[in-house]
Write a protein that holds these residues in place. Structure first.
Motif, PDB file in Angstrom:
ATOM      1  N   GLY A  33      -1.578  -5.304  -7.518  1.00 42.74           N
ATOM      2  CA  GLY A  33      -1.680  -3.138  -6.791  1.00 42.74           C
ATOM      3  C   GLY A  33      -1.814  -3.165  -6.093  1.00 42.74           C
ATOM      4  N   ASP A  34      -2.624  -2.186  -5.798  1.00 48.16           N
ATOM      5  CA  ASP A  34      -2.250  -1.062  -5.174  1.00 48.16           C
ATOM      6  C   ASP A  34      -4.228  -0.366  -4.935  1.00 48.16           C
ATOM      7  N   TRP A  35      -4.907  -0.788  -4.058  1.00 47.92           N
ATOM      8  CA  TRP A  35      -6.667  -0.679  -3.909  1.00 47.92           C
ATOM      9  C   TRP A  35      -7.075  -1.000  -2.753  1.00 47.92           C
ATOM     10  N   SER A  36      -8.242   0.338  -2.536  1.00 45.16           N
ATOM     11  CA  SER A  36      -8.545  -0.517  -1.492  1.00 45.16           C
ATOM     12  C   SER A  36      -9.871  -0.590  -1.285  1.00 45.16           C
ATOM     13  N   ALA A  64       1.316  -0.550 -16.374  1.00 40.04           N
ATOM     14  CA  ALA A  64       3.266  -0.715 -16.001  1.00 40.04           C
ATOM     15  C   ALA A  64       3.512   0.018 -14.224  1.00 40.04           C
ATOM     16  N   ILE A  65       1.401   1.118 -14.213  1.00 37.90           N
ATOM     17  CA  ILE A  65       1.935   1.265 -12.842  1.00 37.90           C
ATOM     18  C   ILE A  65       1.977   0.621 -11.725  1.00 37.90           C
ATOM     19  N   ALA A 114       0.309   8.106 -10.696  1.00 40.28           N
ATOM     20  CA  ALA A 114       1.667   8.212 -10.425  1.00 40.28           C
ATOM     21  C   ALA A 114       2.986   8.967  -9.988  1.00 40.28           C
ATOM     22  N   THR A 115       1.591  10.107  -9.916  1.00 43.37           N
ATOM     23  CA  THR A 115       2.596  11.292  -8.922  1.00 43.37           C
ATOM     24  C   THR A 115       1.555  10.268  -7.631  1.00 43.37           C
ATOM     25  N   ALA A 116       0.763   9.965  -7.144  1.00 43.03           N
ATOM     26  CA  ALA A 116      -0.020   9.305  -5.670  1.00 43.03           C
ATOM     27  C   ALA A 116       1.634   8.725  -5.421  1.00 43.03           C
ATOM     28  N   ILE A 152      -9.067   4.605  -8.000  1.00 45.59           N
ATOM     29  CA  ILE A 152      -8.992   3.827  -7.137  1.00 45.59           C
ATOM     30  C   ILE A 152      -7.638   3.911  -6.880  1.00 45.59           C
ATOM     31  N   GLN A 153      -6.920   3.570  -7.079  1.00 44.16           N
ATOM     32  CA  GLN A 153      -5.624   3.990  -6.947  1.00 44.16           C
ATOM     33  C   GLN A 153      -4.831   4.900  -6.028  1.00 44.16           C
TER      34      GLN A 153
END
Length: 892
Positions: A490-493, A756-757, A801-803, A868-869
């Motif tokens: 997933g998306d994380w930094s 889901a995202i 989700a917008t991001a 986080i995302q």
């Protein structure tokens, strides 16, 4: 997209045959990837396994690996692939290290040949047995029968034998309920299938399957490491009884220990709290009226042979009582008791007591430990026949001293006989109730044990070292920086406090994590079935979580606390977060899911009892939460659970899931309008949950059947007139495609908040399906956009989700909108400038507790994931100053 070659772990290890030790230059030692121990370098390691991710295209699937240190040492390692990228390159690899009594510091994983272990672990198979030899221990395992371990030898001597799985079954939970005739029967686990899953040379895994004389299916895995004097045991069972008449009153693992030493040279040990030990002999020599001699007393206290005794004691040894039976029972999280007796038929004597035992018992050189001992009470450790030639040592996963386990539904239905009455119950207590649907049939539990066969009674110091392994098994990991660079999960930094706004967000992330790290202890969220889960909602009037209110009690993964914890671990590498996430994964993937029966593959929605809610959901059993633990640890049991979900979509033919939201529309009846091979399926909480299992299987095996099933679902979803906004539609189980109609808007605020995202982020990075990407981005942009002046629920959560859409489209205005949504606090928290706990003491509470704004599992999980995302996706568009928080309504 080409076919990937599927290779078993055994084939991989064979192809990567280990060679003799090779010298390592200083330059080579600086290459590769740093490995770190979660809780610091252990002084002793009985063997360890970890998973490592790789950036796409950087490693071939059959890459050979070595582990080295900065001093030029090269360590034996066994490696195998866990997952591959679509191009066939290695995505996740697993690595096992053998046993070591020396600290393993500054380890690095690099490509190259591994050294051969000085004592390789080997397997010999015959038609009747499997024999595993670690180089120190030799274990004989029968293929069938009531014994799973015939003998464990060391140096040609049988240290223990007759390993058995035992259970006790009772006909009633209380004597009064059966009019004074409470009957209990003993059942023994019968081995039906034995499989060698991994065959060395550093690590051997043997899988044992069977049943307890007609009930309780079990799976036991035995882990053997090169050079080890121990075996790791992972025990899983499924409850398949009738909860109204089959009451489990004991579940244990038992071994027989041959004894030849004089009774005064037989030593019993129990590990207490921290470094405390209960240490006595079967026949004590200290404290007598006559002195056996200083040397004898000292030796006995140290666990050594006493040696020569003074004549006035030696001639009367038989007059000193021999204590053959010992029991330590931990019946709550805050108290254990040790008792002993001379033999059956005579009274027990209280020996000692304490708060939290560590779950380790020793009889001579046999040491048996049960992990999470007090956390998963009631538990028990027994020694029986210590004064005989054949004693037994038993670790009870569920303690007989606690009485029968009562799994019956917690209320009588409260008069709810019709659907309309069930709706009234849902309205007032938030509980979905339907008679007969709150059964525990099919729920499971996994326990972890360690068994040592030592040459002699361990010293007190060494037993403490072994106890620490049981409490916190040494776990290797890679750095968050490497995890992030690999581009997985997933998306994380990585944490970033470089600006005041970023610092505020990071501080609140830490605050919310600290809240949930503290709550299990403050609220005593412990117990056999409960440990690992957290509560759903808080009652500020009682200063208590809503443990007794319908659908507000145990969270059961509601709104993804598992996902929040694991993503937090990825970016921080914190051991305390890992252990909390590990316990949650062990719990939610076993206890909250039905593994057999009519609900198999589905989990139960949040409830007072983990299995109590009649809404059975793939969103609870989703593979999205389990994948983290599997890939980080290569845990075989979790791998089984992931694979068990592959065909659970077929369960929708007989179970129509969902809450009772519409009068006259009972969700438990299948739709008669559907053809036999079609079902009604929602996109977010159902298809995405199932797709997570298919994605994982494709990654694990390279089998393109699962890739094709994903693509079929994605293409057909993209073709629906309203795409994601339709909420779902008719789904063909044969083709894996949605067949319509998908022309009516039906949006749930829950669709995207069960992984889901995160799943879509991975899918769209792996697969090119333009119509699906368009439908998903349309939904991401549309969800938080104005809809007739009435915003949809969970707006703060859906800012991510917008991001995602902003990042994918490179849209600055959309990114700025996402941050506005995040800071709005809609159905969430916003960002607080003051992060503090209020301590509640005195008569307002039973025990002192801490309260803060973070006592909502839904809001905390979703705020944490959004924070986080958003930081990872659109961090460069973060406002320089912190907007004032305006918390909106707290919604579901």
């Amino acid at each position: 997209m080409g076919e990937s070659i599927v290779m078993s772990r055994r084939e991989f290890v064979t192809s990567a045959a280990l060679t003799a030790a090779l010298p390592v230059t200083a330059a080579e030692a600086q290459e590769g990837i740093e490995l770190r121990w979660l809780e610091g370098v252990p002084t002793y390691c009985p063997g360890a396994t970890l998973g490592v991710p790789w950036k796409q295209g950087t490693q071939p699937r059959n890459q050979i690996f070595a582990i080295v240190d900065s001093d030029g040492g090269r360590y034996p390692v066994q490696s195998w692939p866990l997952a591959t990228w679509p191009d066939g390159s290695l995505k996740w690899s697993a690595h096992a290290l053998g046993a070591s009594t020396l600290p393993l510091k500054k380890l690095r994983l690099m490509s190259g040949q591994a050294s051969a272990p000085p004592k390789a672990v080997t397997v010999q198979e015959t038609s009747n047995t499997i024999v595993v030899d670690t180089g120190v221990l030799r274990a004989t395992l029968p293929r069938t029968g009531e014994v799973f371990l015939t003998a464990l030898e060391r140096g040609g001597r049988v240290v223990l034998e007759q390993g058995q799985l035992v259970s006790l079954r009772c006909n009633a939970p209380e004597l009064a309920e059966v009019g004074g005739t409470q009957q209990q029967e003993r059942r023994v686990g019968k081995v039906e299938l034995l499989t060698v899953e991994q065959a060395g040379p550093v690590r051997v895994v043997v899988k044992i399957e069977g049943r307890h004389s007609g009930w309780l299916p079990f799976t036991v895995r035995l882990y053997f490491f090169a050079g080890a004097e121990s075996i790791r045991i992972v025990h899983s069972f499924i409850f398949d009884g009738d909860e109204n008449k089959d009451f489990l009153s004991g579940l244990g693992v038992r071994f027989t220990v041959p004894q030849t030493e004089p009774l005064h040279d037989r030593h019993v040990r129990f590990a207490g709290e921290e470094k405390g030990l209960f240490a006595e002999a079967v026949r004590p020599l200290t404290g007598l009226r006559r002195d056996p001699g200083q040397a004898a007393r000292t030796n006995q206290i140290e666990g050594k042979p006493a040696g020569e005794l003074a004549q006035n004691v030696a001639k009367n040894l038989e007059r000193i009582p021999a204590w053959g039976d010992f029991t330590l029972s931990q019946l709550s999280a805050d108290g254990f008791q040790i008792r002993k007796r001379t033999k059956p038929g005579h009274a027990w004597v209280r020996a000692a007591a304490g708060r939290r035992a560590s779950g380790v018992v020793s009889l001579g050189g046999v040491v048996l430990g049960l992990r999470d001992f007090w956390q998963r009470h009631p538990t028990q450790l027994d020694i029986r026949g210590g004064a005989s030639e054949r004693a037994t040592v038993t670790a009870w996963l569920y303690a007989p001293d606690a009485g029968p386990m009562d799994l019956r539904f917690y209320h009588d239905g409260l008069g709810m006989e019709t659907h309309a009455q069930e709706l009234e119950g849902l309205d007032v207590t938030y509980e979905d109730y339907e008679k007969g649907w709150g059964s525990p049939y099919g729920v499971a539990r996994t326990s972890e044990l360690f068994l040592w066969a030592l040459e002699t009674t361990p010293s007190r110091e060494w037993l403490n070292t072994l106890t620490e392994v049981v409490r916190r098994p040494p776990q290797l990991a890679v750095s968050p920086a490497h995890l992030h660079a690999a581009g997985v999960l997933g998306d994380w930094s990585l944490p970033d406090r470089s600006t005041p706004t970023k610092k505020a967000i990071e501080d609140q992330l830490d605050y919310l994590l600290e809240t949930y790290l503290r709550q299990p202890e403050q609220r005593r969220w412990y117990g056999f079935w409960d440990y690992g889960d957290v509560m759903h909602s808080y009652d500020t009037d009682r200063h208590e979580w809503k443990y007794d209110i319908g659908g507000f009690a145990w969270a059961n993964s509601e709104l993804s606390p598992d996902l929040w914890l694991w993503t937090s671990f990825l970016r921080t590498g914190r051991a305390d977060i890992f252990r909390l996430a590990e316990a949650m994964t062990r719990h939610t993937s076993e206890v909250d899911v039905h593994h057999i029966g009519r609900f198999a593959g589905f989990g139960s929605r949040h409830n007072v009892q983990h299995w109590g809610d009649s809404s059975k959901q793939p969103r609870v059993s989703t593979a999205a939460y389990k994948r983290f633990y599997y890939y980080l640890t290569a845990d075989e049991r979790t791998g089984d659970l992931l694979r068990d979900l592959l065909h659970s979509d077929e369960r929708l033919l007989t179970v129509k899931i969902g809450r009772k939201l519409a009068p006259g529309d009972s969700p438990q009846a299948p739709d008669p309008a559907c053809p036999t091979h079609q079902v009604n399926m929602g996109i977010g909480t159902e298809w995405c949950s199932l797709a997570a299992a298919w994605l994982t299987e494709w990654e694990r095996t390279g089998d393109t059947h699962w890739r094709d099933r994903l693509v079929a679902g994605m293409q057909s979803l993209g073709a629906l007139p309203l795409g994601w906004r339709s909420g779902g539609g008719r789904y063909d189980l044969t083709t894996g495609r949605f067949v319509g109609p998908g022309d009516k808007e039906s949006v749930s605020h829950l669709s995207a908040v069960f992984g889901a995202i995160e799943l879509n982020s991975e899918l769209l990075a792996l697969l090119t399906v333009p119509e699906y990407e368009k439908a998903w981005l349309d939904y991401c942009i549309w969800y938080n956009a104005p809809h007739g002046g009435k915003p949809l629920n969970l707006g703060e959560s859906h800012s991510r989700a917008t991001a995602y859409a902003a990042k994918r489209k490179g849209d600055k205005a959309l990114a700025e909108r996402a941050w506005q949504e995040f800071f709005s606090g809609a159905a969430g928290y916003g960002v607080h400038t003051e992060l503090a706990f209020t301590k509640i003491t005195g008569p307002a509470v039973l025990n002192p507790v801490e309260e803060g704004f973070g006592l909502s599992t839904n809001a905390s999980s979703q705020w944490g994931l959004a924070a986080i995302q958003n930081l990872a996706l659109i961090g460069e568009f973060l406002p320089p100053t912190l907007p004032v928080a305006k918390p909106g309504r707290r919604g579901r």
